[in-house]
Design a protein around this motif. Structure first.
Motif, PDB file in Angstrom:
ATOM      1  N   LEU A 183      -3.316  -6.062  -1.112  1.00 29.60           N
ATOM      2  CA  LEU A 183      -2.681  -5.492  -2.295  1.00 29.60           C
ATOM      3  C   LEU A 183      -3.490  -4.338  -2.877  1.00 29.60           C
ATOM      4  O   LEU A 183      -4.607  -4.540  -3.365  1.00 29.60           O
ATOM      5  CB  LEU A 183      -2.523  -6.614  -3.330  1.00 29.60           C
ATOM      6  CG  LEU A 183      -1.880  -6.303  -4.663  1.00 29.60           C
ATOM      7  CD1 LEU A 183      -0.478  -5.718  -4.496  1.00 29.60           C
ATOM      8  CD2 LEU A 183      -1.822  -7.574  -5.513  1.00 29.60           C
ATOM      9  N   ASP A 184      -2.897  -3.145  -2.819  1.00 36.61           N
ATOM     10  CA  ASP A 184      -3.519  -1.986  -3.436  1.00 36.61           C
ATOM     11  C   ASP A 184      -3.438  -2.135  -4.949  1.00 36.61           C
ATOM     12  O   ASP A 184      -2.426  -2.580  -5.485  1.00 36.61           O
ATOM     13  CB  ASP A 184      -2.791  -0.713  -2.989  1.00 36.61           C
ATOM     14  CG  ASP A 184      -3.475   0.561  -3.447  1.00 36.61           C
ATOM     15  OD1 ASP A 184      -4.668   0.516  -3.819  1.00 36.61           O
ATOM     16  OD2 ASP A 184      -2.811   1.615  -3.432  1.00 36.61           O
ATOM     17  N   VAL A 185      -4.501  -1.781  -5.651  1.00 34.18           N
ATOM     18  CA  VAL A 185      -4.509  -1.889  -7.112  1.00 34.18           C
ATOM     19  C   VAL A 185      -3.634  -0.807  -7.743  1.00 34.18           C
ATOM     20  O   VAL A 185      -2.865  -1.067  -8.660  1.00 34.18           O
ATOM     21  CB  VAL A 185      -5.958  -1.812  -7.652  1.00 34.18           C
ATOM     22  CG1 VAL A 185      -5.972  -1.617  -9.162  1.00 34.18           C
ATOM     23  CG2 VAL A 185      -6.712  -3.074  -7.274  1.00 34.18           C
ATOM     24  N   ALA A 232       5.727  -0.124   0.162  1.00 32.47           N
ATOM     25  CA  ALA A 232       5.010   1.077  -0.255  1.00 32.47           C
ATOM     26  C   ALA A 232       4.896   1.191  -1.774  1.00 32.47           C
ATOM     27  O   ALA A 232       4.204   2.076  -2.268  1.00 32.47           O
ATOM     28  CB  ALA A 232       5.695   2.320   0.316  1.00 32.47           C
ATOM     29  N   THR A 233       5.579   0.318  -2.507  1.00 28.39           N
ATOM     30  CA  THR A 233       5.474   0.337  -3.965  1.00 28.39           C
ATOM     31  C   THR A 233       5.343  -1.092  -4.478  1.00 28.39           C
ATOM     32  O   THR A 233       5.581  -2.047  -3.747  1.00 28.39           O
ATOM     33  CB  THR A 233       6.729   0.968  -4.629  1.00 28.39           C
ATOM     34  OG1 THR A 233       7.833   0.090  -4.454  1.00 28.39           O
ATOM     35  CG2 THR A 233       7.040   2.335  -4.051  1.00 28.39           C
ATOM     36  N   GLY A 234       5.011  -1.208  -5.735  1.00 27.85           N
ATOM     37  CA  GLY A 234       4.907  -2.525  -6.348  1.00 27.85           C
ATOM     38  C   GLY A 234       6.251  -3.098  -6.760  1.00 27.85           C
ATOM     39  O   GLY A 234       6.363  -4.298  -7.011  1.00 27.85           O
ATOM     40  N   GLU A 255       0.855  -1.190   0.000  1.00 21.32           N
ATOM     41  CA  GLU A 255       0.000   0.000   0.000  1.00 21.32           C
ATOM     42  C   GLU A 255       0.887   1.234   0.000  1.00 21.32           C
ATOM     43  O   GLU A 255       1.782   1.343   0.837  1.00 21.32           O
ATOM     44  CB  GLU A 255      -0.895  -0.024   1.242  1.00 21.32           C
ATOM     45  CG  GLU A 255      -1.665   1.239   1.520  1.00 21.32           C
ATOM     46  CD  GLU A 255      -2.625   1.627   0.418  1.00 21.32           C
ATOM     47  OE1 GLU A 255      -2.419   2.685  -0.215  1.00 21.32           O
ATOM     48  OE2 GLU A 255      -3.583   0.877   0.157  1.00 21.32           O
ATOM     49  N   ASP A 256       0.646   2.167  -0.930  1.00 16.42           N
ATOM     50  CA  ASP A 256       1.492   3.354  -1.021  1.00 16.42           C
ATOM     51  C   ASP A 256       0.998   4.517  -0.175  1.00 16.42           C
ATOM     52  O   ASP A 256       1.769   5.424   0.114  1.00 16.42           O
ATOM     53  CB  ASP A 256       1.657   3.794  -2.485  1.00 16.42           C
ATOM     54  CG  ASP A 256       0.338   4.150  -3.148  1.00 16.42           C
ATOM     55  OD1 ASP A 256      -0.656   3.424  -2.922  1.00 16.42           O
ATOM     56  OD2 ASP A 256       0.300   5.125  -3.910  1.00 16.42           O
ATOM     57  N   GLU A 257      -0.242   4.521   0.248  1.00 12.08           N
ATOM     58  CA  GLU A 257      -0.766   5.625   1.054  1.00 12.08           C
ATOM     59  C   GLU A 257      -0.510   5.353   2.536  1.00 12.08           C
ATOM     60  O   GLU A 257      -1.042   4.402   3.098  1.00 12.08           O
ATOM     61  CB  GLU A 257      -2.263   5.803   0.806  1.00 12.08           C
ATOM     62  CG  GLU A 257      -2.576   6.266  -0.611  1.00 12.08           C
ATOM     63  CD  GLU A 257      -4.067   6.449  -0.821  1.00 12.08           C
ATOM     64  OE1 GLU A 257      -4.738   7.001   0.076  1.00 12.08           O
ATOM     65  OE2 GLU A 257      -4.548   6.037  -1.889  1.00 12.08           O
ATOM     66  N   THR A 260      -8.983  -1.146  -3.626  1.00  7.36           N
ATOM     67  CA  THR A 260      -8.941  -0.049  -4.588  1.00  7.36           C
ATOM     68  C   THR A 260      -9.972   1.021  -4.281  1.00  7.36           C
ATOM     69  O   THR A 260     -11.032   0.731  -3.737  1.00  7.36           O
ATOM     70  CB  THR A 260      -9.143  -0.550  -6.037  1.00  7.36           C
ATOM     71  OG1 THR A 260      -8.992   0.546  -6.932  1.00  7.36           O
ATOM     72  CG2 THR A 260     -10.498  -1.177  -6.235  1.00  7.36           C
ATOM     73  N   ALA A 261      -9.621   2.241  -4.640  1.00 11.73           N
ATOM     74  CA  ALA A 261     -10.565   3.351  -4.536  1.00 11.73           C
ATOM     75  C   ALA A 261     -11.537   3.325  -5.713  1.00 11.73           C
ATOM     76  O   ALA A 261     -12.574   3.964  -5.677  1.00 11.73           O
ATOM     77  CB  ALA A 261      -9.800   4.678  -4.506  1.00 11.73           C
TER      78      ALA A 261
END
Length: 130
Positions: free
Chosen positions: A57-59, A38-40, A14-16, A88-89
């Motif tokens: 996992l954040d999209v 924080a990054t993929g 997750e980057d946020e 995901t948002a």
């Protein structure tokens, strides 16, 4: 706890920072071992090395999308037991279908209620994802 008392491991990608802090708090409170990227970039190597029980996992990540990471994990037979919960948002029905079609075990829209996320994590870890 699964595997004879071993604490289950969760990898948060997750980057946020504010969302990552909430996830960190929840995983700690629930008693899971956890870590965060924080990054993929490097996520697939980390998943292969640590073999977590669950990946949150954040999209939308810098460098590589969560969808790509999900697809690569599912292409690796050695990681078939790793559960993936996409976050995901952009929580449209189409996004959900895409994530599940790529092999995600669950999909949650941001912003999410911690209770909802906790329920998904328990469903995937405690019930073996069934």
């Amino acid at each position: 706890m699964a595997d004879g008392g071993r604490r289950q491991r969760v990898l948060i990608i997750e980057d946020e920072d504010n969302i990552a802090l909430a996830l960190d708090f929840l995983m700690s409170r629930e008693g899971y071992e956890h870590d965060r990227l924080a990054t993929g970039a490097g996520a697939l190597d980390r998943i292969r090395r640590e073999h977590p029980d669950l990946v949150l996992l954040d999209v939308m990540l810098p460098d590589v999308s969560g969808y790509e990471i999900c697809q690569e994990v599912r292409a690796d037979a050695g990681l078939s037991d790793v559960k993936i919960l996409l976050m995901t948002a952009r929580g449209s029905a189409m996004e959900r279908r895409k994530g599940l079609a790529l092999g995600a075990d669950g999909f949650i829209s941001k912003p999410f209620e911690l209770k909802e996320l906790r329920g998904e994590v328990h469903r995937l870890l405690e019930a073996g994802g069934t």
